[in-house]
Design an enzyme around this catalytic site. Structure first.
Site, PDB file in Angstrom:
ATOM      1  N   GLU A 247       0.872  -0.845   0.074  1.00 17.44           N
ATOM      2  CA  GLU A 247       0.225  -0.065   0.395  1.00 17.44           C
ATOM      3  C   GLU A 247       0.948   1.324  -0.329  1.00 17.44           C
ATOM      4  O   GLU A 247       1.672   1.655   0.759  1.00 17.44           O
ATOM      5  CB  GLU A 247      -0.689  -0.310   1.325  1.00 17.44           C
ATOM      6  CG  GLU A 247      -1.628   1.298   1.316  1.00 17.44           C
ATOM      7  CD  GLU A 247      -2.918   0.670   2.933  1.00 17.44           C
ATOM      8  OE1 GLU A 247      -2.080   0.128   3.227  1.00 17.44           O
ATOM      9  OE2 GLU A 247      -3.210   1.891   3.246  1.00 17.44           O
TER      10      GLU A 247
ATOM     11  N   LYS B 157      -8.863   2.105  -2.578  1.00 15.24           N
ATOM     12  CA  LYS B 157      -9.648   1.635  -1.477  1.00 15.24           C
ATOM     13  C   LYS B 157     -10.493   2.672  -0.668  1.00 15.24           C
ATOM     14  O   LYS B 157     -11.379   3.573  -1.135  1.00 15.24           O
ATOM     15  CB  LYS B 157      -8.727   1.876  -0.390  1.00 15.24           C
ATOM     16  CG  LYS B 157      -8.561   1.165   1.341  1.00 15.24           C
ATOM     17  CD  LYS B 157      -7.226   2.103   1.960  1.00 15.24           C
ATOM     18  CE  LYS B 157      -7.048   1.230   3.318  1.00 15.24           C
ATOM     19  NZ  LYS B 157      -6.074   1.557   4.451  1.00 15.24           N
TER      20      LYS B 157
ATOM     21  N   CYS C 236      -5.643  -3.572   2.244  1.00 12.68           N
ATOM     22  CA  CYS C 236      -5.327  -3.112   3.183  1.00 12.68           C
ATOM     23  C   CYS C 236      -6.576  -2.849   4.321  1.00 12.68           C
ATOM     24  O   CYS C 236      -7.465  -4.636   4.096  1.00 12.68           O
ATOM     25  CB  CYS C 236      -4.452  -2.124   3.840  1.00 12.68           C
ATOM     26  SG  CYS C 236      -3.950  -2.148   5.311  1.00 12.68           S
TER      27      CYS C 236
END
Lengths: 562, 562
Positions: free
Chosen positions: A47, A115, A151
């Site tokens: 990330e 994300k 994540c």
């Protein structure tokens, strides 16, 4: 030669540096070259690999975003051949910023994932910076369909993993910058396994490694198959290129899913992979110790220092920090200062000297006695008629802080402080004294764990003198002083602190769990009253679920009576 | 006797203290009693008035939430008679926490509003703590229909104000904890006026006052009619009970809107209101000065201190802080320390002495010379062959810090630091030296504004000697030292800092706005490199749009090259 249904996947578990766009890009290209030499089909980077994690308020600078996008464009041009790269970066469009991943193939960005679930608790402030994405695309490479997410996304059962699987993906690439704390690995693995099982997908969990201020990223990336079986695991606290052939079922996009086609075919016949050793499973103390070594090393070197200095008192805290520093930086880069006063006993000097000898570091001895006497002399007329108290104790600690800082200023060495979490919590430390320094290595390590880590270090080679473990802890700031004059025994103290600081338990609950009421009140009172000290302490490495730092935002002005 | 269409409304602009549930409740009841004596129909308290704002991580303690709900229940029981009270508190249900307002009448909670728009930028972390509400109820009191919403909610044109107006509300009670910065009032007033006009509603903007760590709440609550006309305004930086009769049209709920009925009738005939004086409109310097006085006073007293001590150098910064301290705490509660060295000129001593005399504070003089000499002596063998540099300058500042802290430890006085924002930004200050202390009063005040505020203070009474304004600024840490040896002229420096720190402008933009390239590079480099110092600085009062503190979260480890 190999089964054409095998997909060769690589996790590039790299150590990015926040803000170092060019350095990170160079590192990414190096890993891509290595992967190409092994005929890898897809390589995943962590990330925000390109800009480092977390960039914090750099993300509020428009030029930082545009520079990072430019760096991605440059990087994209140099990615060619039969390899797909997934690279984390900060995307910006129409005044919104996204925590994004670029899916790059043959000099082109084939798609983006933004994300969706943004953590905004603990050390995380992602809603301060990012807008959430709203698309869970899947990508097609030959007969394989895969999804990319980031994540936090994988922690939600109804998140993008589920929708990407529903759209036909048999493989999920989840890229991470997941900070370390004790037992975190188990939590992650359990989430990854349950997502793999629930959605019948292979999950590639690619994590960052490295230290960034108070945060430590441990790597330990992993690959799990569609039955939840762990296929491979990358190193802890070290860069790694984990390559694995995956026997993923070919798939067809669900009618509802839109597949972004990357390439029609995989790379041709592949050389066999070299069998690599499984990384050893670390015992808890070994894991924490290695983590502290990496966190310290990265803070020192990424901030441009070459050498550190610390005060050695002959006690366990400074002994452990010295050992960590030597293991992180090499003994030639660690200097010790022993600064005795009238209250320092001969054993302390002996222990500091033998530690320094065992570690092979230079120990300089400077008495603070004369300077201390002059402070007392100068202050005497103003303090006439008043007895000695912590004022005079603190003065000694502050003189030591000044001398350490003088060495720091003169030689450009970073001062390491040696206070532990039990002290940080209760304020059993002198602001501008032993709290003076650039980095507080064991700030998040409770005293009882300090002993365990020291034992662990000695099990590798005997560096900390045995007496340091057995003598009662003392600050040696007045005659016959012991830590336990003020603090409860550390075994009890650390358990109360864990309940109060890390778990937000209230007093009644802590008392009910078996602690003396008076002790609990005294300890929690000390925690509350010393917020002002913690606010001025240097950063240190987070190793527990809740550390003092971005993780802990208590008001100083606070009349709450628990 | 009065027109029965008049609604008598009160804003209780109170100074809550974070965590002081009982103290805040007592204060709320006192204001309710006062309001009752004036036949008030509705009284509004600020956002989170019951628990204080911002409670930060106290909100993560389940017992804090339940204690605050219990405090609300107790409070509710003691609210009776013909009066509706709107009280901010932290609501908790099903593990979610809400930033809420209780609408209380006659011993009962008649309804709740939960904040919908949660700020998570600047100093705000509300998404860390709160879930957003999803209901924009309206309430009926006699023929009047009103809506309640909270702070950020009113900043959104399509927020609850609009939907509450659509449901029939003619009056919006917007309760706030809106932190102060320069020119903030204009922004607020423009938003309130535009909402009032757009929705044809009266808007009551009730704000908090007081200091809470780095935040300062200025009050300046206001009432605007349904044409956007300002009807009344409360005091700045002081508690106030603003009562106003509002000629609000009676209304009927829109068919789509559900009205929560509070009472069928308003209180009976009302005594005429005493006409109150309009609060004076403050000039910018007066406003900031009064704000700093309140912020300082609250930090000192809310944290249980009675007295402060500060170093007086004869320079403008410490002179201004001394004046602020005397105005905040009284001259009997302020002690000055003059600590000359070999580099201190006689004018500095004269200026410090005459300032102390003008302010009526005790000035103690302690030479640091002997102590300094002993440090040099002790360090000499270790620094052999190396020239003097900032090491020796910092030592002097640190000796002064130690002496101030010795007084603090011995007498329990809080040490005020005297550094300004220009220094904080560039790192032109000594960590553990002049940065040592509990509260940094003018930490967010640029040097050029330090001069203006000092002039303003002297316009009330001449306390700062004229020479302090005219002599060139110097740290007096080596022979013939001037700030401008290192820093560009403050007029230029402060403008560059404003562009870089407060506005996140990039270098090209700053240079294009008319500054020398070399100067801009040097200054911004200093800002970047001194993050580690700022991380260890004491809190100070935010008065600009972006202060160093919760507002500024830059990484220390940061290789971004702008």
């Amino acid at each position: 030669m190999k089964n054409k249904n095998l997909l060769r996947l690589a996790i590039a578990q790299i150590n990015s540096t926040v803000g170092d766009l060019q350095g990170n890009a160079v590192k990414i290209i190096q890993y891509i070259e290595k992967a190409k030499n092994s005929d890898v089909d897809i390589i995943c980077f962590p990330e925000l690999a390109l800009c480092g994690y977390p960039p914090e308020d750099l993300l509020l600078k428009p030029k930082f975003i545009s520079d990072n996008i430019q760096a991605l464009k440059n990087l994209t041009k140099s990615i060619n051949g039969n390899l797909t790269a997934v690279v984390g970066f900060a995307d910006g469009r129409f005044k919104e910023t996204y925590n994004a991943a670029a899916i790059i193939y043959n000099g082109q960005i084939k798609g983006l994932y933004r994300k969706i679930f943004l953590p905004n608790y603990g050390v995380f402030d992602e809603k301060r910076y990012f807008s959430p994405g709203d698309e869970s695309l899947v990508f097609g490479l030959g007969d394989f369909i895969f999804g990319v997410n980031i994540c936090e996304d994988i922690w939600y059962p109804d998140g993008p993993t589920k929708s990407q699987a529903a759209a036909g993906a048999k493989l999920i690439l989840n890229i991470n910058a997941s900070p370390y704390h004790m037992d975190k690995l188990k939590e992650r693995q359990s989430v990854v396994v349950s997502q793999a099982k629930a959605n019948s997908v292979f999950v590639v969990y690619a994590n960052l490694i490295g230290g960034q201020d108070e945060l430590l990223f441990d790597g330990q990336s992993m690959i799990v198959n569609n039955q939840g079986k762990l296929l491979a695991k990358a190193k802890a606290f070290a860069e790694d290129l984990l390559i694995q052939d995956l026997d993923i079922p070919a798939s067809r996009a669900n009618s509802s899913g839109k597949v972004v086609k990357i390439a029609n075919i995989l790379s041709g016949p592949k050389k066999n992979l070299v069998i690599r050793e499984e990384p050893e499973i670390l015992e808890p103390e070994a894991e924490i110790y290695q983590g502290l070594v990496l966190g310290l090393k990265d803070y020192v070197f990424k901030n441009g220092f070459k050498k550190v200095i610390l005060g050695l008192s002959g006690g366990i805290d400074s002994s452990l920090v010295a050992a960590l520093a030597v293991d992180a930086l090499g003994n030639e880069n660690v200097a010790g200062l022993f600064m005795p006063s009238r209250y320092t006993c001969s054993q302390s000097q002996e222990d500091a000297m033998s530690l320094a000898k065992n570690l092979g570091i230079k120990l300089t001895s400077i008495s603070i006695e004369q300077i201390f006497r002059f402070y007392l002399l100068v202050l005497e007329p103003h303090f006439a008629g008043l007895g000695r108290d912590t004022t005079e104790e603190n003065l000694q600690a502050r003189i030591r802080g000044n001398i350490l800082m003088a060495f720091s200023n003169k030689f450009g060495w970073l001062v390491l402080t040696t206070g532990n979490k039990s002290e940080m919590s209760t304020g059993y430390a002198t602001l501008y004294g032993d709290m003076a320094g650039g980095f507080a290595v064991i700030k998040d390590v409770p005293k009882t764990l300090v002993y365990k880590l020291s034992r662990y270090r000695n099990s590798i080679s005997q560096v900390i003198p045995e007496r340091v473990f057995t003598k009662p802890p003392t600050a040696e700031l007045k005659p016959n002083q012991l830590d336990q004059d003020i603090l409860p025994p550390y075994g009890i103290l650390d358990n109360i602190l864990k309940a109060y600081v890390e778990k937000d338990n209230d007093l009644a609950k802590i008392i009910a769990s078996g602690f003396d009421k008076e002790t609990v009140c005294k300890v929690t009172d000390m925690v509350d009253k010393n917020e002002y000290k913690r606010r001025q302490s240097p950063p240190g490495i987070k190793i527990t679920p809740k550390a003092f730092g971005r993780d802990w935002r208590m008001p100083i002005t606070n009349k709450y009576k628990r």
